[in-house]
Design a protein around this motif. Sequence first.
Motif, PDB file in Angstrom:
ATOM      1  N   PHE A  75      23.748  55.613  14.231  1.00 26.39           N
ATOM      2  CA  PHE A  75      24.481  56.195  13.110  1.00 26.39           C
ATOM      3  C   PHE A  75      23.702  57.180  12.262  1.00 26.39           C
ATOM      4  O   PHE A  75      24.309  57.916  11.490  1.00 26.39           O
ATOM      5  CB  PHE A  75      25.010  55.091  12.196  1.00 26.39           C
ATOM      6  CG  PHE A  75      26.007  54.209  12.865  1.00 26.39           C
ATOM      7  CD1 PHE A  75      27.276  54.671  13.159  1.00 26.39           C
ATOM      8  CD2 PHE A  75      25.680  52.920  13.229  1.00 26.39           C
ATOM      9  CE1 PHE A  75      28.199  53.865  13.779  1.00 26.39           C
ATOM     10  CE2 PHE A  75      26.595  52.106  13.847  1.00 26.39           C
ATOM     11  CZ  PHE A  75      27.852  52.577  14.128  1.00 26.39           C
ATOM     12  N   GLU A  76      22.429  57.218  12.333  1.00 23.05           N
ATOM     13  CA  GLU A  76      21.651  58.087  11.454  1.00 23.05           C
ATOM     14  C   GLU A  76      21.822  59.550  11.827  1.00 23.05           C
ATOM     15  O   GLU A  76      22.521  59.901  12.757  1.00 23.05           O
ATOM     16  CB  GLU A  76      20.171  57.684  11.490  1.00 23.05           C
ATOM     17  CG  GLU A  76      19.879  56.415  10.738  1.00 23.05           C
ATOM     18  CD  GLU A  76      20.109  56.523   9.246  1.00 23.05           C
ATOM     19  OE1 GLU A  76      19.769  57.548   8.644  1.00 23.05           O
ATOM     20  OE2 GLU A  76      20.635  55.569   8.676  1.00 23.05           O
ATOM     21  N   ARG A  77      21.126  60.407  11.121  1.00 28.09           N
ATOM     22  CA  ARG A  77      21.260  61.857  11.277  1.00 28.09           C
ATOM     23  C   ARG A  77      20.956  62.320  12.702  1.00 28.09           C
ATOM     24  O   ARG A  77      21.596  63.230  13.218  1.00 28.09           O
ATOM     25  CB  ARG A  77      20.316  62.532  10.292  1.00 28.09           C
ATOM     26  CG  ARG A  77      20.503  63.987  10.196  1.00 28.09           C
ATOM     27  CD  ARG A  77      19.681  64.528   9.080  1.00 28.09           C
ATOM     28  NE  ARG A  77      20.144  65.872   8.786  1.00 28.09           N
ATOM     29  CZ  ARG A  77      19.663  66.613   7.866  1.00 28.09           C
ATOM     30  NH1 ARG A  77      18.691  66.171   7.115  1.00 28.09           N
ATOM     31  NH2 ARG A  77      20.125  67.816   7.661  1.00 28.09           N
ATOM     32  N   ALA A  78      19.978  61.739  13.333  1.00 24.97           N
ATOM     33  CA  ALA A  78      19.628  62.112  14.708  1.00 24.97           C
ATOM     34  C   ALA A  78      20.129  61.068  15.702  1.00 24.97           C
ATOM     35  O   ALA A  78      19.644  60.992  16.817  1.00 24.97           O
ATOM     36  CB  ALA A  78      18.118  62.262  14.828  1.00 24.97           C
TER      37      ALA A  78
ATOM     38  N   VAL B  29      18.410  45.181  14.472  1.00 24.56           N
ATOM     39  CA  VAL B  29      19.621  45.719  13.851  1.00 24.56           C
ATOM     40  C   VAL B  29      19.313  47.060  13.193  1.00 24.56           C
ATOM     41  O   VAL B  29      20.082  48.027  13.325  1.00 24.56           O
ATOM     42  CB  VAL B  29      20.208  44.718  12.830  1.00 24.56           C
ATOM     43  CG1 VAL B  29      21.270  45.379  11.955  1.00 24.56           C
ATOM     44  CG2 VAL B  29      20.776  43.510  13.544  1.00 24.56           C
ATOM     45  N   PHE B  30      18.188  47.159  12.496  1.00 25.25           N
ATOM     46  CA  PHE B  30      17.813  48.417  11.845  1.00 25.25           C
ATOM     47  C   PHE B  30      17.582  49.529  12.866  1.00 25.25           C
ATOM     48  O   PHE B  30      18.041  50.654  12.686  1.00 25.25           O
ATOM     49  CB  PHE B  30      16.555  48.211  11.001  1.00 25.25           C
ATOM     50  CG  PHE B  30      16.073  49.457  10.355  1.00 25.25           C
ATOM     51  CD1 PHE B  30      16.737  49.992   9.264  1.00 25.25           C
ATOM     52  CD2 PHE B  30      14.968  50.123  10.847  1.00 25.25           C
ATOM     53  CE1 PHE B  30      16.302  51.159   8.675  1.00 25.25           C
ATOM     54  CE2 PHE B  30      14.529  51.288  10.268  1.00 25.25           C
ATOM     55  CZ  PHE B  30      15.192  51.811   9.172  1.00 25.25           C
ATOM     56  N   ILE B  31      16.895  49.211  13.945  1.00 27.33           N
ATOM     57  CA  ILE B  31      16.630  50.214  14.982  1.00 27.33           C
ATOM     58  C   ILE B  31      17.939  50.667  15.638  1.00 27.33           C
ATOM     59  O   ILE B  31      18.163  51.867  15.838  1.00 27.33           O
ATOM     60  CB  ILE B  31      15.631  49.665  16.024  1.00 27.33           C
ATOM     61  CG1 ILE B  31      14.242  49.558  15.400  1.00 27.33           C
ATOM     62  CG2 ILE B  31      15.590  50.544  17.269  1.00 27.33           C
ATOM     63  CD1 ILE B  31      13.241  48.818  16.249  1.00 27.33           C
TER      64      ILE B  31
ATOM     65  N   TRP C  68      13.025  38.280  11.150  1.00 24.50           N
ATOM     66  CA  TRP C  68      12.529  39.654  11.031  1.00 24.50           C
ATOM     67  C   TRP C  68      12.722  40.425  12.328  1.00 24.50           C
ATOM     68  O   TRP C  68      12.961  41.636  12.305  1.00 24.50           O
ATOM     69  CB  TRP C  68      11.074  39.673  10.590  1.00 24.50           C
ATOM     70  CG  TRP C  68      10.971  39.205   9.172  1.00 24.50           C
ATOM     71  CD1 TRP C  68      10.443  38.034   8.732  1.00 24.50           C
ATOM     72  CD2 TRP C  68      11.481  39.876   8.020  1.00 24.50           C
ATOM     73  NE1 TRP C  68      10.575  37.940   7.369  1.00 24.50           N
ATOM     74  CE2 TRP C  68      11.206  39.069   6.906  1.00 24.50           C
ATOM     75  CE3 TRP C  68      12.145  41.080   7.816  1.00 24.50           C
ATOM     76  CZ2 TRP C  68      11.575  39.422   5.618  1.00 24.50           C
ATOM     77  CZ3 TRP C  68      12.503  41.438   6.530  1.00 24.50           C
ATOM     78  CH2 TRP C  68      12.219  40.624   5.449  1.00 24.50           C
ATOM     79  N   LEU C  69      12.654  39.737  13.448  1.00 24.32           N
ATOM     80  CA  LEU C  69      12.926  40.378  14.728  1.00 24.32           C
ATOM     81  C   LEU C  69      14.380  40.853  14.785  1.00 24.32           C
ATOM     82  O   LEU C  69      14.673  41.989  15.174  1.00 24.32           O
ATOM     83  CB  LEU C  69      12.624  39.416  15.883  1.00 24.32           C
ATOM     84  CG  LEU C  69      12.933  39.941  17.276  1.00 24.32           C
ATOM     85  CD1 LEU C  69      11.997  41.102  17.617  1.00 24.32           C
ATOM     86  CD2 LEU C  69      12.804  38.827  18.293  1.00 24.32           C
TER      87      LEU C  69
END
Length: 99
Positions: free
Chosen positions: A33-36, A25-27, A19-20
């Motif tokens: 790559f996200e909008r901001a 990876v998600f952060i 989970w770490l």
Amino acid sequence: MSRFSWYDIRNFFLQPRLWLIVGIVFILYSFIFERAGFIRQYRLKRENIELRASVLRTRKKLEYLQSEIDALQKDIDRIKQEAIRHGYAEPDEVIIQLR
């Protein structure tokens, strides 16, 4: 040859290290790559610089054209130059065009 049992699968998903890694990876994905994200911010900054340069060029062209308008409205010599350039002449003048 035993396959994974439900117990093994459950233990795999209950590991804190997994989970770490998933969280990191998600952060990272969301920051990059996200909008901001960083890549979007970089592109927006570069586009902003290009747009500011375009606005500056347009303002300079507007100032030039405004000065041309003023000259054509008020400056007699400038008006005469433009009239001659477009083929007009005073009654006692003759225009000779050379090619």
